[in-house]
Design a protein around this motif. Structure first.
Motif, mmCIF file in Angstrom:
data_model
loop_
_atom_site.group_PDB
_atom_site.id
_atom_site.type_symbol
_atom_site.label_atom_id
_atom_site.label_comp_id
_atom_site.label_asym_id
_atom_site.label_seq_id
_atom_site.Cartn_x
_atom_site.Cartn_y
_atom_site.Cartn_z
ATOM 1 N N LEU A 67 -2.202 -15.701 10.283
ATOM 2 C CA LEU A 67 -2.758 -16.014 8.963
ATOM 3 C C LEU A 67 -3.826 -15.001 8.572
ATOM 4 O O LEU A 67 -3.841 -14.487 7.447
ATOM 5 C CB LEU A 67 -3.369 -17.410 8.959
ATOM 6 C CG LEU A 67 -2.434 -18.623 8.906
ATOM 7 C CD1 LEU A 67 -3.264 -19.904 8.923
ATOM 8 C CD2 LEU A 67 -1.562 -18.598 7.658
ATOM 9 N N LEU A 68 -4.726 -14.705 9.497
ATOM 10 C CA LEU A 68 -5.819 -13.780 9.194
ATOM 11 C C LEU A 68 -5.299 -12.365 8.957
ATOM 12 O O LEU A 68 -5.817 -11.642 8.100
ATOM 13 C CB LEU A 68 -6.834 -13.787 10.345
ATOM 14 C CG LEU A 68 -7.646 -15.077 10.478
ATOM 15 C CD1 LEU A 68 -8.415 -15.095 11.789
ATOM 16 C CD2 LEU A 68 -8.605 -15.224 9.312
ATOM 17 N N ALA A 69 -4.255 -11.975 9.688
ATOM 18 C CA ALA A 69 -3.694 -10.633 9.511
ATOM 19 C C ALA A 69 -2.983 -10.469 8.182
ATOM 20 O O ALA A 69 -2.785 -9.347 7.708
ATOM 21 C CB ALA A 69 -2.725 -10.321 10.656
ATOM 22 N N ALA A 70 -2.594 -11.584 7.561
ATOM 23 C CA ALA A 70 -1.870 -11.523 6.288
ATOM 24 C C ALA A 70 -2.797 -11.499 5.082
ATOM 25 O O ALA A 70 -2.340 -11.278 3.958
ATOM 26 C CB ALA A 70 -0.928 -12.720 6.176
ATOM 27 N N VAL A 71 -4.101 -11.712 5.289
ATOM 28 C CA VAL A 71 -5.049 -11.706 4.166
ATOM 29 C C VAL A 71 -5.123 -10.295 3.585
ATOM 30 O O VAL A 71 -5.287 -9.323 4.322
ATOM 31 C CB VAL A 71 -6.442 -12.162 4.631
ATOM 32 C CG1 VAL A 71 -7.453 -12.045 3.494
ATOM 33 C CG2 VAL A 71 -6.379 -13.596 5.143
ATOM 34 N N PRO A 72 -4.993 -10.135 2.257
ATOM 35 C CA PRO A 72 -5.052 -8.792 1.659
ATOM 36 C C PRO A 72 -6.356 -8.088 1.994
ATOM 37 O O PRO A 72 -7.430 -8.690 1.977
ATOM 38 C CB PRO A 72 -4.941 -9.068 0.158
ATOM 39 C CG PRO A 72 -4.272 -10.396 0.050
ATOM 40 C CD PRO A 72 -4.736 -11.175 1.236
ATOM 41 N N ALA A 73 -6.252 -6.782 2.297
ATOM 42 C CA ALA A 73 -7.424 -5.965 2.596
ATOM 43 C C ALA A 73 -7.780 -5.127 1.378
ATOM 44 O O ALA A 73 -6.908 -4.621 0.679
ATOM 45 C CB ALA A 73 -7.137 -5.062 3.796
ATOM 46 N N LEU A 74 -9.068 -4.966 1.116
ATOM 47 C CA LEU A 74 -9.509 -4.156 -0.024
ATOM 48 C C LEU A 74 -9.419 -2.667 0.252
ATOM 49 O O LEU A 74 -9.462 -1.861 -0.670
ATOM 50 C CB LEU A 74 -10.950 -4.523 -0.388
ATOM 51 C CG LEU A 74 -11.142 -5.813 -1.180
ATOM 52 C CD1 LEU A 74 -12.619 -6.093 -1.379
ATOM 53 C CD2 LEU A 74 -10.445 -5.723 -2.524
ATOM 54 N N ASP A 75 -9.274 -2.296 1.514
ATOM 55 C CA ASP A 75 -9.121 -0.888 1.892
ATOM 56 C C ASP A 75 -7.629 -0.545 1.873
ATOM 57 O O ASP A 75 -6.860 -1.067 2.689
ATOM 58 C CB ASP A 75 -9.692 -0.674 3.292
ATOM 59 C CG ASP A 75 -9.552 0.762 3.780
ATOM 60 O OD1 ASP A 75 -8.930 1.577 3.069
ATOM 61 O OD2 ASP A 75 -10.058 1.070 4.874
ATOM 62 N N PRO A 76 -7.174 0.328 0.961
ATOM 63 C CA PRO A 76 -5.739 0.651 0.887
ATOM 64 C C PRO A 76 -5.168 1.179 2.198
ATOM 65 O O PRO A 76 -4.018 0.887 2.537
ATOM 66 C CB PRO A 76 -5.678 1.708 -0.220
ATOM 67 C CG PRO A 76 -6.853 1.405 -1.093
ATOM 68 C CD PRO A 76 -7.925 0.957 -0.139
ATOM 69 N N ALA A 77 -5.950 1.961 2.955
ATOM 70 C CA ALA A 77 -5.461 2.495 4.223
ATOM 71 C C ALA A 77 -5.231 1.370 5.227
ATOM 72 O O ALA A 77 -4.212 1.349 5.935
ATOM 73 C CB ALA A 77 -6.449 3.518 4.781
ATOM 74 N N LEU A 78 -6.175 0.428 5.300
ATOM 75 C CA LEU A 78 -6.018 -0.714 6.205
ATOM 76 C C LEU A 78 -4.846 -1.582 5.763
ATOM 77 O O LEU A 78 -4.080 -2.077 6.597
ATOM 78 C CB LEU A 78 -7.308 -1.536 6.235
ATOM 79 C CG LEU A 78 -7.293 -2.808 7.093
ATOM 80 C CD1 LEU A 78 -6.951 -2.490 8.538
ATOM 81 C CD2 LEU A 78 -8.646 -3.534 6.993
ATOM 82 N N ALA A 79 -4.700 -1.779 4.442
ATOM 83 C CA ALA A 79 -3.583 -2.569 3.928
ATOM 84 C C ALA A 79 -2.250 -1.938 4.318
ATOM 85 O O ALA A 79 -1.311 -2.642 4.723
ATOM 86 C CB ALA A 79 -3.690 -2.700 2.414
ATOM 87 N N ALA A 80 -2.154 -0.611 4.228
ATOM 88 C CA ALA A 80 -0.919 0.084 4.603
ATOM 89 C C ALA A 80 -0.659 -0.038 6.100
ATOM 90 O O ALA A 80 0.491 -0.203 6.533
ATOM 91 C CB ALA A 80 -1.008 1.551 4.197
ATOM 92 N N GLU A 81 -1.714 0.014 6.890
ATOM 93 C CA GLU A 81 -1.580 -0.119 8.348
ATOM 94 C C GLU A 81 -1.056 -1.505 8.721
ATOM 95 O O GLU A 81 -0.158 -1.636 9.566
ATOM 96 C CB GLU A 81 -2.946 0.133 8.985
ATOM 97 C CG GLU A 81 -2.974 0.049 10.499
ATOM 98 C CD GLU A 81 -4.373 0.257 11.050
ATOM 99 O OE1 GLU A 81 -4.743 -0.471 11.999
ATOM 100 O OE2 GLU A 81 -5.092 1.132 10.526
ATOM 101 N N ARG A 82 -1.607 -2.530 8.076
ATOM 102 C CA ARG A 82 -1.160 -3.902 8.367
ATOM 103 C C ARG A 82 0.286 -4.101 7.916
ATOM 104 O O ARG A 82 1.069 -4.770 8.595
ATOM 105 C CB ARG A 82 -2.075 -4.901 7.668
ATOM 106 C CG ARG A 82 -3.462 -4.998 8.279
ATOM 107 C CD ARG A 82 -4.301 -6.018 7.525
ATOM 108 N NE ARG A 82 -5.605 -6.208 8.136
ATOM 109 C CZ ARG A 82 -6.552 -6.992 7.638
ATOM 110 N NH1 ARG A 82 -6.323 -7.666 6.510
ATOM 111 N NH2 ARG A 82 -7.712 -7.112 8.239
ATOM 112 N N ARG A 83 0.639 -3.538 6.759
ATOM 113 C CA ARG A 83 2.018 -3.679 6.275
ATOM 114 C C ARG A 83 2.988 -3.015 7.243
ATOM 115 O O ARG A 83 4.039 -3.574 7.571
ATOM 116 C CB ARG A 83 2.154 -3.065 4.888
ATOM 117 C CG ARG A 83 3.579 -3.175 4.326
ATOM 118 C CD ARG A 83 3.687 -2.620 2.921
ATOM 119 N NE ARG A 83 3.306 -1.230 2.858
ATOM 120 C CZ ARG A 83 2.348 -0.741 2.079
ATOM 121 N NH1 ARG A 83 1.653 -1.538 1.299
ATOM 122 N NH2 ARG A 83 2.065 0.556 2.082
#
Length: 545
Positions: free
Chosen positions: A512-528
């Motif tokens: 659940l916590l890993a699916a929360v949108p990140a405000l950092d685009p680089a971190l968001a891309a890493e999680r995706r």
């Protein structure tokens, strides 16, 4: 770059509804295969701009001026026939509420096939095959069978996938997605955003994403256009705008976004007595082989002055639990005590109130907001009309509403104001406990922040106990002292909010916590990338009707 090199070219677009200017001189371009987000609060004009790209304001009484070209088509000057070819064939739209966008009487596959036939002229057999193909493409398992299902048999995430499949049926060059994940929990939201990313990579289509959630934009687009009061206030690359916003409004928008890594201020003093205690609560729906267990062996306590957050995906049982706590549902098994007294059966529980997710449907549209707030006062036997009206005016002022608006009706208020009405009505009965069921899920981030700040202020003043039910983990961290994580009717993790968020033990909580949108685009891309590299999960089951 010439006009035809752009997939979308908007120049000086203005849209007026009577005397109200909803969009004021907006200009932007979108290259083929690129992704742009329109970001802003409710009423900023972003959805009006999106609708203008498909000519949806035609024959609505709106006055549209300026130039709009999509895929080489002059939208504002197009004939009705040219607009029909544009919609679906060149550009397609995915709306916020898939249930209202799908016909409840027809199978999902038939609805997709009809769209495909309308634009391609294909045979019924070819159209049905195409419907099954695109349903499979968007991740609906066993697509041939599920194409025969009706919308109510799909979960919220599956319905949104079905709408995306319908949009993809004619292979459009542009997909316009208007708040496509607003009503979805964090894991399903991540799945839908990942799907849009993969489809863009596979098809080369352009994406215009309309959202009030800056975190959703961060991991989904190349560029951002920030809107306020119908005008563009800031634009640029998503990394630049989010990392170093130039405009005060953009900074304000970003500061209002709840953070999942934020630490709540320590409370001063000890919490009060136990207000509600649940032991072994269970709730079943149906009987025999068709019985469904919505809540299974749940135990918890909430004290005076404390907020307990309850999080989990749709179908986890959190709303059913909340309704049992306020007496709207009777537990099938287990014990429930309020202020030490055993609760039996259903019915109003003294000192307990509820704030619902949708203030529109929970307020009578034919009665003024003042009369709705007064209902709990009359229900407990108050008869002095002058005193009732004075009390309601005090409550309206306390929650930030103008007391002079007592006689106005719900449709005359914004979403955030209607939620304040719901809070005032809950306070009228002077409760010890308020259960808030997704109270900010339909609101933009700045209005969310205002409502949660109001609840915190009222809690400090009145010593209220709050149960805050939500799928937004960032909001829950912001408002809660302790948190219960629910999955399939059971609590899988329970503790102080900082312990659960900073050191989650259960794999489900971690997901659940890993699916929360990140405000950092680089971190968001890493999680995706991490999510997409995992083996496919078990097929999503049909929703329980």
């Amino acid at each position: 770059m010439s006009l035809d090199d752009h997939l979308v070219h908007v120049d000086g677009l203005s849209v007026d509804f009577g005397d109200v200017r909803a969009v004021d001189e907006v200009s932007f371009t979108l290259a083929r295969g690129a992704a742009l987000a329109l970001v802003g609060e409710s009423g900023s004009g972003k959805s009006t701009v999106a609708s203008a790209l498909l000519g949806l304001h035609r024959d609505t009484g709106a006055r549209v001026t300026g130039a709009v070209r999509v895929g080489g088509v002059d939208v504002t000057g197009a004939t009705d026939r040219e607009l029909r070819r544009l919609r679906g064939g060149v550009a397609a739209m995915v709306f916020q509420d898939p249930l209202s966008s799908l016909d409840p009487y027809y199978a999902v596959g038939d609805q997709i096939a009809e769209v495909y036939r309308h634009h391609s002229g294909a045979s019924r057999r070819a159209a049905r095959a195409r419907a099954v193909d695109v349903l499979g493409r968007v991740g609906i398992a066993d697509a041939a069978r599920r194409a025969r299902s009706r919308p109510h048999e799909f979960s919220g995430g599956m319905r949104q996938r079905a709408l995306i499949a319908m949009a993809l049926a004619c292979e459009p060059d542009l997909l316009v997605a208007d708040e496509p994940t607003t009503a979805l929990d964090v894991t399903v939201q991540a799945q839908i955003l990942d799907l849009l990313h993969v489809l863009r990579a596979e098809t080369g289509m352009g994406l215009l994403l309309v959202t009030h959630d800056v975190g959703v934009a961060a991991g989904s687009v190349d560029d951002v256009l920030v809107m306020r009061h119908g005008r563009v206030v800031e634009r640029g690359g998503v990394t630049d705008v989010l990392a170093a916003p130039q405009e005060a409004y953009t900074k304000q928008l970003l500061s209002a976004v709840p953070r999942v890594d934020a630490v709540r201020d320590e409370r001063s003093g000890e919490l009060g007595d136990v207000v509600v205690e649940a032991k072994g609560l269970r709730r079943e729906f149906g009987r025999g082989k068709g019985a469904f267990v919505a809540v299974d062996d749940v135990s918890l306590t909430v004290r005076r002055g404390e907020t307990l957050g309850v999080v989990g995906e749709s179908g986890s049982g959190k709303t059913t639990l909340g309704r049992m706590l306020v007496g709207l549902l009777e537990p099938t098994a287990g014990r429930l005590r309020h202020a030490g007294a055993e609760q039996r059966g259903t019915g109003a529980v003294p000192g307990v109130q509820m704030v619902f997710q949708d203030p529109v449907s929970s307020l009578n549209p034919r009665r003024s907001v003042g009369e709705s707030i007064a209902d709990p006062l009359r229900a407990r036997g108050d008869r002095d009309e002058a005193a009732i009206r004075a009390r309601v005016r005090d409550l309206m002022e306390r929650v930030g509403l103008d007391p002079a608006h007592y006689d106005r009706y719900p449709h005359e208020f914004s979403g955030g104001q209607r939620q304040r009405v719901g809070i005032a009505r809950a306070l009228a009965a002077e409760p010890r406990l308020i259960v808030c069921d997704e109270p900010v899920s339909a609101l933009d981030v700045t209005t969310q922040a205002q409502v949660t700040a109001l609840l915190a202020e009222l809690q400090r003043e009145l010593g209220l106990a709050l149960v805050f039910v939500a799928h937004d983990l960032a909001v829950v961290r912001q408002v809660s002292d302790r948190v219960a994580v629910m999955r399939r009717g059971r609590i899988v993790e329970y503790g102080s909010v900082d312990e659960v968020y900073d050191s989650p033990r259960d794999p489900y909580t971690k997901d659940l916590l890993a699916a929360v949108p990140a405000l950092d685009p680089a971190l968001a891309a890493e999680r995706r990338a991490a999510r997409l590299s995992r083996p496919p999960s078990a097929p999503e089951e049909l929703a329980v009707a």
